[in-house]
Scaffold this motif. Structure first.
Motif, PDB file in Angstrom:
ATOM      1  N   CYS A 123       0.797  -1.106  -0.251  1.00 30.41           N
ATOM      2  CA  CYS A 123      -0.012  -0.113  -0.168  1.00 30.41           C
ATOM      3  C   CYS A 123       1.086   1.311   0.033  1.00 30.41           C
ATOM      4  O   CYS A 123       0.263   2.306  -0.283  1.00 30.41           O
ATOM      5  CB  CYS A 123      -0.938  -0.024   1.212  1.00 30.41           C
ATOM      6  N   GLY A 124       2.229   1.191   0.145  1.00 31.04           N
ATOM      7  CA  GLY A 124       3.037   2.240   0.076  1.00 31.04           C
ATOM      8  C   GLY A 124       3.043   2.944   1.544  1.00 31.04           C
ATOM      9  O   GLY A 124       3.696   3.997   1.672  1.00 31.04           O
ATOM     10  N   ARG A 125       2.446   2.673   2.607  1.00 30.87           N
ATOM     11  CA  ARG A 125       2.578   3.398   3.976  1.00 30.87           C
ATOM     12  C   ARG A 125       4.147   3.350   4.244  1.00 30.87           C
ATOM     13  O   ARG A 125       4.507   2.224   3.999  1.00 30.87           O
ATOM     14  CB  ARG A 125       1.726   2.474   5.043  1.00 30.87           C
ATOM     15  N   ALA A 126       4.223   4.548   4.953  1.00 27.66           N
ATOM     16  CA  ALA A 126       5.518   4.679   5.412  1.00 27.66           C
ATOM     17  C   ALA A 126       5.860   5.010   6.841  1.00 27.66           C
ATOM     18  O   ALA A 126       4.776   5.759   7.296  1.00 27.66           O
ATOM     19  CB  ALA A 126       6.364   5.808   4.583  1.00 27.66           C
ATOM     20  N   VAL A 127       6.826   4.423   7.442  1.00 26.18           N
ATOM     21  CA  VAL A 127       6.706   5.117   8.906  1.00 26.18           C
ATOM     22  C   VAL A 127       8.403   5.567   9.076  1.00 26.18           C
ATOM     23  O   VAL A 127       9.250   4.866   8.734  1.00 26.18           O
ATOM     24  CB  VAL A 127       6.954   3.954   9.750  1.00 26.18           C
ATOM     25  N   GLU A 128       8.609   6.674   9.568  1.00 27.81           N
ATOM     26  CA  GLU A 128       9.903   7.090   9.749  1.00 27.81           C
ATOM     27  C   GLU A 128      10.593   6.432  10.921  1.00 27.81           C
ATOM     28  O   GLU A 128      10.153   6.213  11.889  1.00 27.81           O
ATOM     29  CB  GLU A 128       9.704   8.850   9.784  1.00 27.81           C
ATOM     30  N   ILE A 129      11.898   6.069  10.812  1.00 30.72           N
ATOM     31  CA  ILE A 129      12.358   5.542  11.805  1.00 30.72           C
ATOM     32  C   ILE A 129      13.973   5.916  12.040  1.00 30.72           C
ATOM     33  O   ILE A 129      14.567   6.451  11.293  1.00 30.72           O
ATOM     34  CB  ILE A 129      12.639   3.882  11.524  1.00 30.72           C
ATOM     35  N   GLU A 130      14.194   6.035  13.245  1.00 27.64           N
ATOM     36  CA  GLU A 130      15.459   6.475  13.821  1.00 27.64           C
ATOM     37  C   GLU A 130      16.499   5.105  13.725  1.00 27.64           C
ATOM     38  O   GLU A 130      16.066   4.022  13.973  1.00 27.64           O
ATOM     39  CB  GLU A 130      15.477   6.976  15.298  1.00 27.64           C
ATOM     40  N   ALA A 131      17.809   5.402  13.306  1.00 28.08           N
ATOM     41  CA  ALA A 131      18.605   4.118  13.357  1.00 28.08           C
ATOM     42  C   ALA A 131      20.054   4.309  13.584  1.00 28.08           C
ATOM     43  O   ALA A 131      20.847   4.500  12.759  1.00 28.08           O
ATOM     44  CB  ALA A 131      18.567   3.597  11.946  1.00 28.08           C
ATOM     45  N   PRO A 132      20.132   4.865  14.839  1.00 31.19           N
ATOM     46  CA  PRO A 132      21.566   5.082  15.244  1.00 31.19           C
ATOM     47  C   PRO A 132      22.615   4.172  15.191  1.00 31.19           C
ATOM     48  O   PRO A 132      23.801   4.469  14.661  1.00 31.19           O
ATOM     49  CB  PRO A 132      21.337   5.332  16.810  1.00 31.19           C
ATOM     50  N   ALA A 133      22.214   2.949  15.178  1.00 27.14           N
ATOM     51  CA  ALA A 133      23.318   1.787  14.702  1.00 27.14           C
ATOM     52  C   ALA A 133      23.642   1.966  13.088  1.00 27.14           C
ATOM     53  O   ALA A 133      24.996   1.841  13.017  1.00 27.14           O
ATOM     54  CB  ALA A 133      22.768   0.350  15.097  1.00 27.14           C
ATOM     55  N   VAL A 167      18.892   4.255   3.665  1.00 29.92           N
ATOM     56  CA  VAL A 167      18.487   2.850   4.168  1.00 29.92           C
ATOM     57  C   VAL A 167      16.953   2.838   4.100  1.00 29.92           C
ATOM     58  O   VAL A 167      16.025   3.722   4.997  1.00 29.92           O
ATOM     59  CB  VAL A 167      18.961   2.433   5.591  1.00 29.92           C
ATOM     60  N   GLU A 168      16.391   1.899   3.372  1.00 30.97           N
ATOM     61  CA  GLU A 168      14.961   1.814   3.126  1.00 30.97           C
ATOM     62  C   GLU A 168      14.558   0.508   3.448  1.00 30.97           C
ATOM     63  O   GLU A 168      15.328  -0.559   2.928  1.00 30.97           O
ATOM     64  CB  GLU A 168      14.169   2.370   1.898  1.00 30.97           C
ATOM     65  N   ILE A 169      13.500   0.184   4.445  1.00 31.38           N
ATOM     66  CA  ILE A 169      13.332  -1.255   4.724  1.00 31.38           C
ATOM     67  C   ILE A 169      11.986  -1.549   4.156  1.00 31.38           C
ATOM     68  O   ILE A 169      11.006  -0.780   4.348  1.00 31.38           O
ATOM     69  CB  ILE A 169      13.215  -1.361   6.235  1.00 31.38           C
ATOM     70  N   TYR A 170      11.559  -2.414   3.475  1.00 30.63           N
ATOM     71  CA  TYR A 170      10.559  -2.933   2.653  1.00 30.63           C
ATOM     72  C   TYR A 170       9.703  -4.185   3.367  1.00 30.63           C
ATOM     73  O   TYR A 170      10.528  -4.842   3.667  1.00 30.63           O
ATOM     74  CB  TYR A 170      10.713  -3.024   1.140  1.00 30.63           C
ATOM     75  N   GLY A 171       8.639  -4.086   3.597  1.00 33.93           N
ATOM     76  CA  GLY A 171       7.964  -5.018   3.959  1.00 33.93           C
ATOM     77  C   GLY A 171       6.208  -5.023   3.884  1.00 33.93           C
ATOM     78  O   GLY A 171       5.944  -4.042   2.821  1.00 33.93           O
ATOM     79  N   LEU A 172       5.355  -5.843   4.465  1.00 32.88           N
ATOM     80  CA  LEU A 172       4.189  -5.657   4.598  1.00 32.88           C
ATOM     81  C   LEU A 172       3.537  -4.904   5.934  1.00 32.88           C
ATOM     82  O   LEU A 172       4.264  -5.337   6.917  1.00 32.88           O
ATOM     83  CB  LEU A 172       3.421  -6.811   4.391  1.00 32.88           C
ATOM     84  N   CYS A 173       2.977  -3.876   5.982  1.00 32.18           N
ATOM     85  CA  CYS A 173       2.372  -3.360   7.075  1.00 32.18           C
ATOM     86  C   CYS A 173       1.288  -4.325   7.558  1.00 32.18           C
ATOM     87  O   CYS A 173       0.753  -5.111   6.982  1.00 32.18           O
ATOM     88  CB  CYS A 173       1.872  -2.080   6.865  1.00 32.18           C
ATOM     89  N   PRO A 174       1.055  -3.959   8.949  1.00 33.71           N
ATOM     90  CA  PRO A 174      -0.059  -4.788   9.447  1.00 33.71           C
ATOM     91  C   PRO A 174      -1.285  -4.998   8.748  1.00 33.71           C
ATOM     92  O   PRO A 174      -1.784  -6.153   8.939  1.00 33.71           O
ATOM     93  CB  PRO A 174       0.057  -4.114  10.998  1.00 33.71           C
ATOM     94  N   ALA A 175      -1.928  -3.891   8.296  1.00 34.58           N
ATOM     95  CA  ALA A 175      -2.968  -3.875   7.677  1.00 34.58           C
ATOM     96  C   ALA A 175      -2.908  -4.737   6.517  1.00 34.58           C
ATOM     97  O   ALA A 175      -4.037  -5.934   6.224  1.00 34.58           O
ATOM     98  CB  ALA A 175      -3.606  -2.699   7.221  1.00 34.58           C
ATOM     99  N   CYS A 176      -2.014  -4.622   5.666  1.00 36.71           N
ATOM    100  CA  CYS A 176      -1.884  -5.551   4.411  1.00 36.71           C
ATOM    101  C   CYS A 176      -1.510  -6.879   4.793  1.00 36.71           C
ATOM    102  O   CYS A 176      -1.871  -7.925   4.102  1.00 36.71           O
ATOM    103  CB  CYS A 176      -0.620  -4.880   3.554  1.00 36.71           C
TER     104      CYS A 176
END
Length: 145
Positions: free
Chosen positions: A98-108, A129-138
């Motif tokens: 669906c293209g939903r995106a969440v901004e994440i912090e990644a200090p490591a 760095v972009e991490i792709y997967g399926l969101c909970p709804a999908c």
């Protein structure tokens, strides 16, 4: 309806604040997820804003260069844009469906990138760095179907 907010102060180049630039900026403000240039152009025309596709491309590119929008490549390699919520460097977790995106912090990741650059003598390093997967709804929709 014309935008009522003050234009965003640009970080880089001094761009003229045009009717088209304000329309693109206002359209981005209504979106939660990333959008392609073509999709944004379609939405602009649906709302009565006459902005050419080429102008939409140029405006999004300059907004990206000035740090006013996030830009990344979707699963098909197409550039997609979204108003940048975080004022600092960050990464994204993206739904392939669906293209939903969440901004994440990644200090490591930041420490790792700095260490690798330093080990090889690189300076002025940037990364994405972009991490792709399926969101909970999908995921729920896929398992229900």
């Amino acid at each position: 309806m014309p935008p009522t907010a003050e234009p965003v102060v640009r970080k880089g180049s001094e761009q003229r604040v045009t009717k088209q630039r304000l329309a693109v900026s206002a359209a981005l403000d209504t979106l939660d997820d990333f959008v392609s240039t073509q999709e944004l152009h379609r939405r602009l025309h649906e709302t009565g804003n006459a902005v050419s596709l080429a102008t939409t491309y140029r405006i999004l590119q300059s907004m990206s260069e000035d740090g006013l929008v996030d830009v990344l490549r979707n699963g098909e390699g197409e550039a997609v844009y979204r108003r940048c919520d975080a004022p600092h460097h960050h990464h994204h977790l993206l739904c392939r469906n669906c293209g939903r995106a969440v901004e994440i912090e990644a200090p490591a990741v930041e420490k790792w990138a700095a260490r690798i650059a330093d080990e090889h003598g690189y300076t002025e390093v940037a990364h994405t760095v972009e991490i792709y997967g399926l969101c909970p709804a999908c995921t729920a929709e896929q398992t229900a179907g």
